[in-house]
Scaffold this active site. Sequence first.
Site, PDB file in Angstrom:
ATOM      1  N   GLU A 240       1.796 100.730   9.727  1.00 52.76           N
ATOM      2  CA  GLU A 240       3.101 100.972   9.098  1.00 52.76           C
ATOM      3  C   GLU A 240       3.113 102.397   8.540  1.00 52.76           C
ATOM      4  OE1 GLU A 240       4.073  97.803   6.390  1.00 52.76           O
ATOM      5  OE2 GLU A 240       3.323  96.298   7.740  1.00 52.76           O
ATOM      6  N   MET A 306       9.918  92.316  10.633  1.00 49.73           N
ATOM      7  CA  MET A 306       9.814  92.128   9.183  1.00 49.73           C
ATOM      8  C   MET A 306      11.211  92.211   8.557  1.00 49.73           C
ATOM      9  SD  MET A 306       6.275  94.179   8.433  1.00 49.73           S
ATOM     10  CE  MET A 306       6.656  95.635   9.393  1.00 49.73           C
TER      11      MET A 306
END
Length: 512
Positions: A240, A306
């Site tokens: 990420e 997500m």
Amino acid sequence: MKYINIASVLGLLAHTVYGAAIPMNVEERQIQPISTVTGSAGTSYIYALASPIPANIASQLAAAVSAVPTSTIGVLPDGGVQTSTPVVEEVPVASDPAPRPYTGGYRNVGYYGTWYIYARNFKPSDIIASQWTHMLAGFWDINASGEIKPKDSWSDIEITTLGSASTAQGAVNGIFEQMFRLKNENRNLKIMLSVGGWLATSEGQWGIALGTPEKRNTFARSAARTVIDLGLDGIDFDWEYPRNDVETAAHVDTLRLLRQELDAAGNTLGVDRPLLLSMAAPIGPHFITTINIPEINKYVDFFNLMAYDMGGAGFSKVSTHAANFFMATDGSTEFCFVNGFEMYLAAGVPASKLNVLGPIYGHSFAGTDGPGTPFTGAGFSTWGETDVADYSLIPLGDDNMLFEDEKIMAAWTYNKFTRQMISFDTPKIVRLKTQYLMSRGVGGIGFFATNADKWTTADNLVNTALETLGGISVLEQVDNHVAYKESKYPNIRVYDGVKITPGKVLIGASTP
Ligand SMILES: *[C@@H]1O[C@H](CO)[C@@H](O)[C@H](O)[C@H]1NC(C)=O
């Protein structure tokens, strides 16, 4: 003069009707204009529709156009007279999806944080295994050579008090021993190792940790090796996020190598069932544009979108919703799930490869008048986190008024005395979201913070989603792996068969 302009932007349809508001009847709902703009051609009425654009909508638009006297119409961009700039708004609105007939097994993917064993006292044996098809346990890290390693080896492979622990010489214990027991008793539960997470690796930035072909090779080989050693079903890769072209290329190359090494390792298991590779996939448009979706799509079995953390006290401009599916029209949202979702579809990922993960936690804002208004900082939280609170511990009742906006699919509490707002999902919102996802043909759902649910069936978010899908019988049925003759750990090579004692049980009628 009246005319209609139809434009398609990023998978969303918007159109303006100059001169008069034309009622649109789409999917049995009257679509009202979301705003008006007055230009030199007169007033334009702006509508927004979700996409992909069903064929019937296109024909209804055509019908709407033909309802206006033809002498006064021009259709852009193909013809007509345009005297003001067409206005296009990227605002999806909720539709009322009719769930499609069930066509295949749904995945239900959970994240298990290996820190749950501490203050939260939530062990692998507390996982309600029948609810899940895949449990992603993590997170693991990367060392300076590119090898993967536990962030916390005590919790992950050492502690012997989580349940029955093997005392064999060289045995692996900790969470991963318990996970191996869990999967032996629940053959539909695949356990994957999550590598990465929000924080950069402890020994340097991702771009450095995986910055050379050698390190990426080492990483992929050690990840596949660890899958075999710990008796797992695959890797969930959570970089990420890549920040530039060089990192984007390294990200894709890492996934390519992971696929290659996992396939090779899977071939040693003697079962024709590949080891799995997934990726934690961002939902913010900026982060989505930094990953190479078509390339990634070649290597992963599925993406875990997500669909949370879209708002938070650490980065939002105003108090906002953290997991809304659609944009609000009152300025209280900056992001929404559906905009990001459309980008994956537009990049060629079939919906069946997308798992959409929701939160079992909330984000809080203090010193605020509610959604869309300023705030002074983080509000209520649990376990010492900054603005994050377990779903099961969010205060309800008394002065905490509950609001549920079905249109944007978001819920929140507001307490006017403490001036706090908490954004989180309720069972009602989870039901709406699940229905919407079914209508879009997604292959799976999922949740983050599996420890934080409520343990009565009516309030349990996972149970609510499963009931909406059609019960646990509609979950994908694919056996996990259990035979790992080449593991370095004796208790993974040979399972001792000692049963786990289930911890949490769901109170109330069981899921059909
Ligand atoms: C990374 O971990 C591997 C395996 O434990 C070890 O052999 C190697 O020396 C480590 N590298 C560094 C730089 O710590």
